[in-house]
Write an enzyme that holds these catalytic residues in place. Structure first.
Site, PDB file in Angstrom:
ATOM      1  N   LYS A 152       0.790  -1.064  -0.361  1.00  0.00           N
ATOM      2  CA  LYS A 152      -0.033   0.140   0.101  1.00  0.00           C
ATOM      3  C   LYS A 152       1.594   1.635  -0.075  1.00  0.00           C
ATOM      4  CE  LYS A 152      -4.245  -2.003   1.719  1.00  0.00           C
ATOM      5  NZ  LYS A 152      -4.000  -3.780   2.068  1.00  0.00           N
TER       6      LYS A 152
HETATM    7  C1  LIG Z   1      -4.800  -4.816   0.922  1.00  0.00           C
HETATM    8  C2  LIG Z   1      -3.631  -5.478   1.413  1.00  0.00           C
HETATM    9  C3  LIG Z   1      -4.479  -6.643   0.417  1.00  0.00           C
HETATM   10  C4  LIG Z   1      -5.232  -6.605  -0.127  1.00  0.00           C
HETATM   11  O1  LIG Z   1      -5.207  -5.165  -1.665  1.00  0.00           O
HETATM   12  P1  LIG Z   1      -6.627  -5.469  -2.453  1.00  0.00           P
HETATM   13  O2  LIG Z   1      -6.153  -3.926  -3.143  1.00  0.00           O
HETATM   14  O3  LIG Z   1      -7.839  -4.495  -1.100  1.00  0.00           O
HETATM   15  O4  LIG Z   1      -6.892  -6.178  -2.930  1.00  0.00           O
HETATM   16  C5  LIG Z   1      -3.113  -7.908   0.173  1.00  0.00           C
HETATM   17  N1  LIG Z   1      -2.849  -8.341   1.242  1.00  0.00           N
HETATM   18  C6  LIG Z   1      -1.752  -7.153   2.182  1.00  0.00           C
HETATM   19  C7  LIG Z   1      -0.752  -7.498   2.444  1.00  0.00           C
HETATM   20  C8  LIG Z   1      -2.659  -6.173   1.895  1.00  0.00           C
HETATM   21  O5  LIG Z   1      -1.847  -5.319   2.990  1.00  0.00           O
END
Ligand SMILES: *Cc1c(COP(=O)(O)O)cnc(C)c1O
Length: 461
Positions: A112
């Site tokens: 993220k």
């Molecule tokens: C947020 C997250 C996901 C999922 O991502 P999306 O964009 O919601 O599909 C998967 N793995 C981790 C470690 C995350 O923080």
């Protein structure tokens, strides 16, 4: 470039406005009116670019002058200079044509950061120029909150309010949020669960009158278009690193809200040769059921060892549905209404198209741990549980082993020690820059599960 709503009723907006909102006024999500498209030769000409040069190439048409090109370039350079690996998103080989792309070298050790480190800088630039102030209100089960706080902590014109369920996020995740100290950062530990937090965020956005018109609210979850946009970049990066675009590449993506994998779908629509896109879910498998069986029914939430994918519905799936229904906003509105009243099927033609674009697989906790153990034994790569789900799904769904298959490694294993220990592996160490995380001072307030209490905190600070 204009952005339009997936439900067809809200006004079209420019990038700057899309950046500064959440949902469209008709309840839909914003998507670009059209995508740039690149030929194989054009994409091939990017093969020598650094990560941040590539990011500029991919992102610039979406920003489309809302930020002057030279400034945008600088913001992007600063963003990825802050990652602690020179390759920014290094690829590691696990086996024959089997790769993981490590997306956890940003400040909070999850993918993220790729989007939120840039989002914070874009917001800061535009708000300073407009002399405007906004409030970010978000809910987190862990990774989003810390990435949003790290991304926006230095934005003078942004107040950040992040709600997490009190006592229900891991120690590392909580500390990553609550040890960032700043007058504009407010961690609210809600006496409820993640859904309660999310409901309160929705309520704040639905009626912003409590803010008295002084500030508006900005969303930092993946309904914000700028997040999706930033994530398109690493699909190009991976393909170019592995001999693309002259040969296709496949991806497996651990998926919750469908944001990350939707960015992969967009890369494909922009001309990148992608052979397969694999949706990897945990036991909360609404996307797997939908893709494999046209069953989009809501089921109860399971708490798993991969909490960042614990969802009941995936908000970004609506962006895909918009395309699968030929961009007919009325049809999407109608579908969402039918979902709300219990129906769970896509039209046959739309479902057919979904299943042509995506493969899917669901992995339970036991298999997640077994995969962590197996991959560690054979390669000494320690996967986090989300990434392990991606690797397992990639192996199950791979239709052509002559094509490189890249699993997105979405988090560093240190964030999810429970799964790592259950897999029989040793708990990993915190990276250097956070070695003292557990000694740092924490700041958060415990708040009743009550929207008025939350609103009172937002208006008084
Ligand atoms: C947020 C997250 C996901 C999922 O991502 P999306 O964009 O919601 O599909 C998967 N793995 C981790 C470690 C995350 O923080």
């Amino acid at each position: 470039m204009k952005y339009i709503s997936t439900r067809g009723q809200a006004p079209a907006l420019q990038f700057e406005e899309v950046l500064l909102t959440g949902l469209a006024s008709d309840g839909g999500l914003y998507v670009p009116e059209s995508l740039p498209h690149y030929s194989i030769d054009e994409i091939a000409s990017w093969s020598e670019l650094t990560y941040s040069e590539l990011a500029y190439k991919v992102v610039q048409p979406f920003v489309d002058g809302a930020i002057p090109d030279a400034d945008l370039k600088q913001l992007i350079d600063e963003t990825y200079a802050g990652f602690d690996h020179d390759a920014v998103a290094p690829l590691k080989q696990l086996g024959h044509n089997e790769w993981v792309m490590e997306l956890f070298h940003g400040p909070t050790l999850a993918f993220k950061d790729f989007a939120l480190q840039l989002l914070g800088r874009l917001l800061d630039f535009i708000l300073q120029r407009n002399n405007k102030r906004v409030a970010i209100v978000g809910a987190t089960s862990g990774d989003t909150g810390s990435a949003a706080i790290e991304g926006c902590r230095r934005c003078d014109n942004v107040d950040i309010y992040i709600m997490h369920p009190h006592n229900r996020v891991s120690d590392v995740q909580r500390k990553q949020m609550t040890t960032v100290i700043g007058d504009n950062i407010h961690n609210l530990a809600i006496e409820g669960n993640f859904d309660d937090c999310q409901q309160m965020v929705k309520a704040c956005f639905a009626d912003q009158s409590f803010l008295g018109g002084e500030r508006s609210l900005v969303a930092v979850n993946s309904i914000n278009w700028a997040r999706i946009m930033s994530q398109i970049v690493y699909y190009f990066h991976a393909a170019l690193s592995l001999g693309g675009p002259h040969r296709p590449v496949s991806f497996s993506v651990p998926t919750g809200n469908f944001g990350d994998i939707f960015a992969g779908y967009l890369a494909k629509q922009m001309g990148l040769p992608i052979a397969q896109l694999v949706v990897a879910t945990n036991k909360n498998d609404i996307l797997h059921r939908c893709i494999s069986n046209n069953d989009y029914s809501k089921q109860t939430l399971d708490h798993t060892l991969s909490p960042s994918m614990d969802i009941m519905v995936s908000s970004n799936f609506e962006r895909l549905l918009f395309d699968m229904y030929d961009r007919d906003g009325a049809a999407v509105s109608n579908l969402i209404e039918r979902f709300a009243s219990g129906s769970a099927e896509l039209d046959q033609a739309a479902w057919q198209r979904v299943s042509e674009h995506f493969d899917s697989f669901s992995v339970d906790d036991d298999v997640t741990c077994a995969t962590i153990a197996e991959v560690f034994e054979s390669t000494e790569e320690l996967l986090d549980p989300h990434t392990a789900i991606g690797v397992k799904a990639a192996r199950e769904c791979n239709r052509d082993t002559s094509i490189p298959m890249v699993t997105l490694a979405t988090a560093h294993p240190v964030k999810f020690p429970e799964a790592v220990l259950k897999a029989g592996c040793e708990e990993p160490k915190l990276p250097h820059h956070m070695a003292d995380l557990f000694e740092r001072e924490e700041r958060f307030q415990v708040v009743a599960n009550d929207i008025n209490a939350v609103k009172a905190i937002i208006t008084s600070s």
